[in-house]
Structures are given as structure tokens and as C-alpha cells.
Design an enzyme around this catalytic site. Structure first.
Site, PDB file in Angstrom:
ATOM      1  N   CYS A 135       0.857  -1.184   0.000  1.00 46.72           N
ATOM      2  CA  CYS A 135       0.000   0.000   0.000  1.00 46.72           C
ATOM      3  C   CYS A 135       0.893   1.233   0.000  1.00 46.72           C
ATOM      4  CB  CYS A 135      -0.896  -0.021   1.236  1.00 46.72           C
ATOM      5  SG  CYS A 135      -1.650   1.557   1.656  1.00 46.72           S
ATOM      6  N   GLY A 136       0.428   2.306  -0.644  1.00 44.93           N
ATOM      7  CA  GLY A 136       1.245   3.510  -0.738  1.00 44.93           C
ATOM      8  C   GLY A 136       1.614   4.118   0.591  1.00 44.93           C
ATOM      9  N   SER A 157      -5.633   7.068   4.977  1.00 42.56           N
ATOM     10  CA  SER A 157      -4.489   6.638   5.787  1.00 42.56           C
ATOM     11  C   SER A 157      -3.855   7.818   6.515  1.00 42.56           C
ATOM     12  CB  SER A 157      -3.437   5.956   4.903  1.00 42.56           C
ATOM     13  OG  SER A 157      -3.922   4.741   4.379  1.00 42.56           O
TER      14      SER A 157
END
EC number: 4.1.3.1
Length: 766
Positions: free
Chosen positions: A215-216, A491
Site C-alpha cells: 500500500c502507498g 491513511s
């Protein structure tokens, strides 16, 4: 730009048809849609892949063309689409109905959701290549079905009804997550093919390494060289051209936060490679493995990664000596002893503590830096010593930022400033090179990808307009027409960004001014789904079926199509198809008398239409031409604070009341009025607000009205309403609130069907 074709002599009709297709494809390549786009293949190579049986992908093709044009319009106006990733097909349909023009579909939500064959999990792209296209197919099908249902229902309306009912755009403007492409060029092409076949017009491809993709906003990301990313983008375009779909390709880079790359081959990545400048230090790999082996030897058998490798004894000895001198072995012993004595510490916890100290010690002792930084240090030292230097350090840094390792070393030798430097010493046990991640590297990666992509996206570790501006300005300095995208990630903790509420509200708008046309909350739908389920589950346990009744009241308030679920999912259209297929002999219509949906058409609240009728009387008395319309909505989506607005025929807001219905400890309903306005001077002192308050008291069965932080106008109005008998008492408490008690017998008199008392109130006869 595409590779030029060479002339070929044509003989047969078969060859003539082929050459016509090649020429048409070349014209397509040369169209304004692909201005500035580089292809590493020819039109001939595309046509060779098509075959003779036409296969049309009209949904993806039409959506791609219209979506791209819309993005270009937004870029020219320096505006943007702000959207999120839905977690269900119903969410996707709702997004379009609420005016969000485009949809994001991310692998994060796909991973979290799982499937019939895959467990839910983190965003590692560990699902099959087909999984995101399969999720996309469900969204596209839902949007197309919503369009068909809407079309059918509008055909049943009168012309006046159609004019008053908005038509929603359900075209599948979607940008979907293609991850790393899931492998090599054939995998990229296969993935794009699947997206096109289900009707998806846009796809983002990132520069992470397959197999280690994260995930980034997770650590441990490993990049691929710029040429590998370009191959992926080119392969995607090649597949789109074969399928005759002008799909939208988004090139994403994770270089801002990455610290590893799997190859040093591409010259554009070399300015960011990290290497040791003190070459007598044992390699990073040997020291790391020697540290792991030390844990193992001291009895922590779970730490056994060194067994994967065949490091020689001499390397272990050299690494062990260095670890001993640096005090790392001592830290290992202390950590193991503490772990044995405590029994509560996790093995991962004790290892991470020692590893962090090891990394800092190795980087410091090795003098870890880029080659450009190493040369700059030599130049700065010479400058400080008064020695002649052939180039100022700042000039060198500007040169080294874009220079290949070969060019930089040649220039450094010319300047007499070629320091010792070795990136091989810094390689990790897996063989990855260490790199200097950051915005400059993300810019370099994106500049390399720009001629092969329609949109560029730099993944970031937080939301920061200054970082976004730095990226946008660097890209637009070389590619002024390049569209950009931004991840408004959940996030991020947005309350730790330092932004005010107003700055957060305007954040997408400010991004649009910089050329970010597509800005998205990746897995917003996942969080909406979870929080809504938690709230309703809690309410159901606490209040039983009152929880559902409250939800239904809210659906009626906002006029949600979920209020009539059978119509929402296409019941009337399905019945029409049943009638058509049975020659109108079917007696099993789903929407007939047996459908419970009719219960939801019962008017359970005082209708807005009643106030509109009163306003028609009021307008007639004062000879006002506008036909007034009433709207009752939450002031902000999801808020308990409501706004009643009075609108004219041109949809101008003529008056409003901001209020909140609450209940006190005795169960009495109180209207808490926060603000009220009559915007047109010609409408004032005509008892418009009195009518509005009368309807609000009736609609919400209020026993009292409280005015918070009242104005002089509120004082005047409440005293006049008391004189009209609507309030029995009006008290002002400490200057901060007016408390008005409702006179229900007078309200009942004003509500009588003959409207005699109401008319007298309007005409000021009473």
C-alpha cells in the site's frame, strides 16, 4: 509520437484492407487526443494483433473519450473532481446521483473485501490479476442498470415531471487500480484487456516491484527502474490501441517514501542511489545477516533468516568484528537477556530495537550518501580550504540531480573530485539497492513517465499543499499541459496535518488550481460502510425497531431513493419487461398490490406542499410573481442541523431558517433556531417568517422555540408572533437565548381547513 511506418507495396484486397486499417490507426495516433504521447510501437504492429472479426468495446470507449474531455475541461479551468472509492455497487450509484462525476476503484478496498476465493487482507496486491476487474465489472453493471431504470421511469413521466426531475449521469467514469501490472508486459496487457472488457476507461499503474508491492502508505516499498515503469505504461497503451479504446493511463510513483530499488540500470534513477563512501566497512548485507545469526546463536531460534543465504566464514568474521566494535553485539545480548527475563516482550519488538540501532550505526560509519552528495562534500571541503575548484558546490548539485552515474563520475574526475563511493556495499540481503526517496526523486520518476501517461500521480506520506505545489511546478515546467492526480488518503490523520477546518474544506479546490484534476479518497467507501454498520447495529441493540424508523425518517427527509427500494432496484422496469414478454397476460407483477413499497408512499410527516400552498396565498396577497418552492434538508450532509429554504422559480434562495429539533428531559420537542434570513428586502415585514415558523412548529410538533444568540430582529419577530397569539410567552435569558412557548390552541385555529384564520394572519386583518 509513434514510430514512423515504412512504405509497403500492396497487392491483394486482404493487404489493401490491412493497409487501410494501418493508415486509420496512424491517424488515430496523430489525433489531438494523444498530443505529446510517445508510443514505442507502430500502427502496423497494433493492427497485426487485431484479427479480422471486429470486437467492439463501446462502454469503455465512449466513457474514455467523454471522461478524458471532461478532465481536460477541468484542467483548463484549474478545477478538479473530488471523489472516493466505493465499497459496494450501491455506493457507486449513489455517488453519481449525488453529483460526483467520477469514481475511484482501489486495490485497498478489493483486498479488504476479499472474495469467494480470497481472504480479506492488507493491500499487497496478492489477489489474482482478475480480482480488481471483477470488482469493477460489478460497479459498471450497477451504473448501467441505474441508467436503464432511470430511462424507463422518465419515459413514464409527463413533460412537466421530466423538467422538474433531474436526470443523472451514470456513465462509468472510473479510474481503477492496476497495481504494478501484476508481472511483465503480458500481464499488464491482460489486466488492461480485462478492465476494458468490463467497461472501465481509466487505470493507474505504479512503479513498485511485483511481489513486494505495498500500500502507498506502508513501509518496505521496492521500486523498479524508470524504464521498467515506462514498459508497463507502453504495454497498457498498446493493449488499448489494439482494442480501439482511448483509455486514460495514470502513472503513479511511490518514490517519495520508498527507500529501495531492484536495479541500478536506468540512468534516471542513478542520481538517487545511495552508496558507501568508506569502503573498508563490511557490506550492509553481511552485517545484517551476522546480526540475525547472533540472535539465533543466543537461543532466539525464530530469528533464522541467515539460513537463507550461504555467506562465507570470512565475511561473517569481518561483519562480526564490525558489529562488536560498534556495540551492536552487546545490544543483541542485552535484548535477548531482557526478553528471557521479561517474557512479555515480542521477538519482533526486541529485534526492531536492535535493527534500528544497527542501521543508524552502519549508515554513519559507511558514510552513506548519493554520489552527487559525496562529490559536493569534496568540493565544499576544497572551497573551505581555499583550494581552486572547477565548479561551485551548488552548480554541481544542479548538474548531479539529473546526471547519470557515468556522466557524474566523468565530470567529477575532470574536476579532480572523484571520491570513493560504492552502492554495491549498501545492497540489502535481498539484493535491493538503497535510494534517497523524496519529492525530487518522485519528480524525476514522473518526468520520465510523463510522455507515456495521461495523468501523473505522486503518492505522498501526508496531505501537504506545499509538497503538491513543488511537484506540480516541477512537472509543469517541462510538461505544461500535464494533468495530475492526488490521493486524499484516509491513511492520513487529517487532524494532524495542521490544517484548519476551512483549509481542509478548500484543500481539493486548491489542488485543482495546481492542475490536479482527479483527487480521490482511496478506500473512503470501506470506512463509510464500517461506520454506518456500527452505528446502526448499536442503535438496533439500544432502541429496537425505533432504529429503523429513525433511518426511514431520515430517508424521507432527504428524499432518498432508498425510501422506495423496489423502484430503486428496477421493479417497475422489470414488470414492464414481464408484460412485454408475456403479451400482458402475466399476473405476477412484483410492483402490484402485494408490494409493501406502497407503505413508504404514505405521508407520515407534514408535507412541504402545505407550506407551498400557504406561500401561494401569501404571494397572491402581495402580488409577487414567483412561484415559491420549499426545501428541507440537513444543513450539511449527515448533520442533525436542518435548513428550511424558500426558493424562487430561478432557484434563488429567498429566505431560510437554520434549526435543530431536540427533546428535553421531559420529552418536549424544542426547535433550536440558530439563524434565519430573509434575503430580499421586498419580502420583509410581510409575515413570511411567521408562516415559516408556523409550519415548522406544526411539522415538528414543537412545544417551544429557542433562539440562540438572538439579534434585535429576533426580539422584534418573537414579540410580534406573541401578539399574533402564536407564542404564549417570550423570555430572553442572559442575552444569549430567547425562549418562546408555543400556543397550541392558536396553532390549531390557524391550521383549520377553511384557512380563515390563516388568511387573516397573512393579510394582517388579525
Amino acid at each position: 509520437m509513434a514510430i514512423a511506418e515504412t512504405d509497403t507495396e500492396v497487392h491483394t484486397p486482404f493487404e489493401q484492407d490491412f493497409e487501410k486499417d494501418v493508415a486509420a490507426t496512424q491517424r488515430y495516433f496523430d489525433s489531438s487526443r494523444f498530443a505529446g504521447i510517445i508510443r514505442l510501437y507502430t500502427a502496423r504492429q497494433v493492427v497485426e494483433q487485431r484479427g479480422t472479426i471486429p470486437v467492439d468495446h463501446i462502454v469503455a470507449r465512449e466513457a474514455a473519450g467523454a471522461f478524458y474531455e471532461r478532465l481536460r475541461e477541468l484542467f483548463a479551468a484549474r478545477k478538479s473532481i473530488t471523489t472516493f472509492g466505493p465499497y459496494s455497487p450501491g455506493q457507486a450509484v449513489s455517488m453519481k446521483r449525488m453529483g460526483i462525476e467520477a469514481i475511484y476503484l482501489g486495490g485497498w478496498a478489493t483486498s479488504a473485501k476479499g472474495s469467494s476465493t480470497e481472504d480479506p487482507g492488507p493491500d499487497l496486491a496478492s489477489y489474482p490479476l482478475s480480482q480488481v476487474p471483477d470488482d469493477a465489472a460489478v460497479l459498471v453493471r450497477a451504473l448501467l442498470t441505474a441508467d436503464r431504470n432511470q430511462h424507463y421511469l422518465r419515459l413514464q413521466m409527463s413533460e412537466r415531471q421530466r423538467a422538474a426531475t433531474p436526470a443523472y449521469d451514470f456513465r462509468p467514469f472510473i479510474i481503477a487500480d492496476a497495481d504494478t501490472g501484476h508481472g511483465g508486459d503480458p500481464h499488464v496487457r491482460n489486466l488492461i484487456r480485462r478492465f476494458v472488457e468490463v467497461g472501465v476507461p481509466g487505470y493507474h499503474i505504479e512503479d513498485q516491484r511485483p511481489g513486494t508491492k505495498k500500500c502507498g502508505h506502508q513501509g518496505g516499498k521496492v521500486l523498479v527502474p524508470s524504464d521498467e515503469q515506462i514498459k508497463r505504461l507502453n504495454a497498457a497503451r498498446f493493449q488499448l490501441d489494439i482494442m480501439r479504446v482511448p483509455g486514460i493511463i495514470v502513472a503513479r510513483t511511490d518514490a517519495e517514501a520508498a527507500n529501495l530499488i531492484d536495479s541500478r540500470a536506468d540512468e534516471r534513477d542513478q542520481p538517487f542511489l545511495l552508496g558507501a563512501t568508506k569502503l573498508d566497512v563490511p557490506s550492509y548485507k553481511s552485517c545484517f545477516l551476522a546480526m540475525v545469526r547472533r540472535f539465533y546463536e543466543l537461543g532466539v531460534k525464530e530469528l533464522n533468516g541467515h539460513l537463507l543465504y550461504a555467506l562465507g566464514d570470512s565475511e561473517y568474521a569481518a561483519a562480526g568484528g564490525w558489529l562488536e566494535r560498534q556495540g551492536i553485539f552487546g545490544l543483541v545480548s542485552d535484548a535477548v537477556n531482557a526478553w528471557r527475563e521479561d517474557g512479555q516482550q515480542s521477538i519482533d519488538g526486541i529485534f526492531d530495537q536492535v535493527e534500528s540501532r544497527f542501521v543508524a550505526a552502519w549508515e554513519d560509519d559507511a558514510g552513506l550518501m548519493t554520489y552527487g552528495e559525496a562529490v559536493a562534500d569534496v568540493l565544499e571541503f576544497g572551497q573551505s580550504e581555499g583550494e581552486p575548484i572547477g565548479m561551485a558546490p551548488e552548480e554541481w548539485r544542479a548538474f548531479a540531480a539529473r546526471a547519470s552515474l557515468h556522466a557524474a563520475r566523468a565530470k567529477a574526475k575532470e574536476l579532480g573530485a572523484d571520491p570513493p563511493w560504492d552502492c554495491e556495499l549498501a545492497k540489502t540481503p535481498e539484493g535491493y539497492y538503497q535510494i534517497r526517496g523524496g519529492i525530487p526523486y518522485a519528480i524525476a520518476k514522473s518526468l520520465a513517465a510523463a510522455p507515456f501517461a495521461d495523468i501523473l500521480w505522486m503518492e505522498t506520506k501526508t496531505a501537504d499543499l506545499a509538497d503538491a505545489r513543488q511537484f506540480a511546478e516541477a512537472i509543469h515546467a517541462e510538461f505544461p499541459d500535464q494533468m495530475l492526480a492526488y490521493n486524499l488518503s484516509p491513511s492520513f490523520n487529517w487532524d494532524t496535518t495542521g490544517m484548519t477546518d476551512e483549509e481542509m474544506r478548500r484543500f481539493p479546490e486548491e489542488l485543482g488550481k495546481m492542475g490536479f484534476v482527479f483527487n480521490f479518497i482511496t478506500y473512503g467507501g470501506h470506512q463509510i460502510d464500517g461506520v454506518a454498520a456500527e452505528e446502526f447495529a448499536t442503535a438496533l441493540r439500544q432502541d429496537g425497531m425505533l432504529a429503523l424508523a429513525r433511518l426511514q425518517r431520515k430517508m424521507r427527509l432527504v428524499e432518498s431513493p432508498y425510501r422506495t427500494p423496489q423502484t430503486l432496484v428496477g421493479g417497475p422496469r422489470s414488470d414492464a419487461a414481464l408484460a412485454a414478454s408475456s403479451g400482458r397476460t402475466a399476473t405476477t407483477k412484483a410492483m402490484g398490490k402485494g408490494s409493501t413499497q406502497h407503505q413508504h408512499l404514505v405521508q407520515t410527516e407534514v408535507p412541504r406542499k402545505l407550506l407551498e400552498e400557504w406561500l401561494a396565498m401569501w404571494s397572491g396577497h402581495y402580488q409577487l410573481k414567483d412561484k415559491l418552492r420549499v426545501q428541507l434538508r440537513p444543513q450539511r450532509a449527515g448533520s442533525e442541523v436542518l435548513e428550511l429554504g424558500i426558493h424562487g422559480e430561478s432557484d434563488d434562495k429567498l429566505a431560510n431558517v437554520i434549526f435543530q429539533p431536540i427533546q428535553d428531559r421531559r420529552g418536549r420537542t424544542i426547535l433550536l433556531v440558530r439563524d434565519q434570513n430573509t434575503f430580499g428586502a421586498e419580502l420583509r415585514q410581510k409575515r413570511l417568517m411567521t408562516l415559516i415558523h408556523l409550519w415548522l412548529v406544526h411539522r415538528f410538533k414543537a412545544q417551544a422555540v429557542h433562539y440562540v444568540t438572538p439579534t434585535d430582529d429576533n426580539l422584534y419577530q418573537t414579540s410580534k408572533m406573541k401578539s399574533h397569539g402564536i407564542f404564549t410567552e417570550v423570555n430572553q435569558e442572559v442575552g444569549e437565548i430567547i425562549v418562546a412557548e408555543v400556543n397550541h390552541p392558536r396553532i390549531a385555529e390557524l391550521l383549520t381547513p377553511d384557512r380563515v384564520a390563516l388568511r387573516k394572519l397573512i393579510t394582517k386583518e388579525a
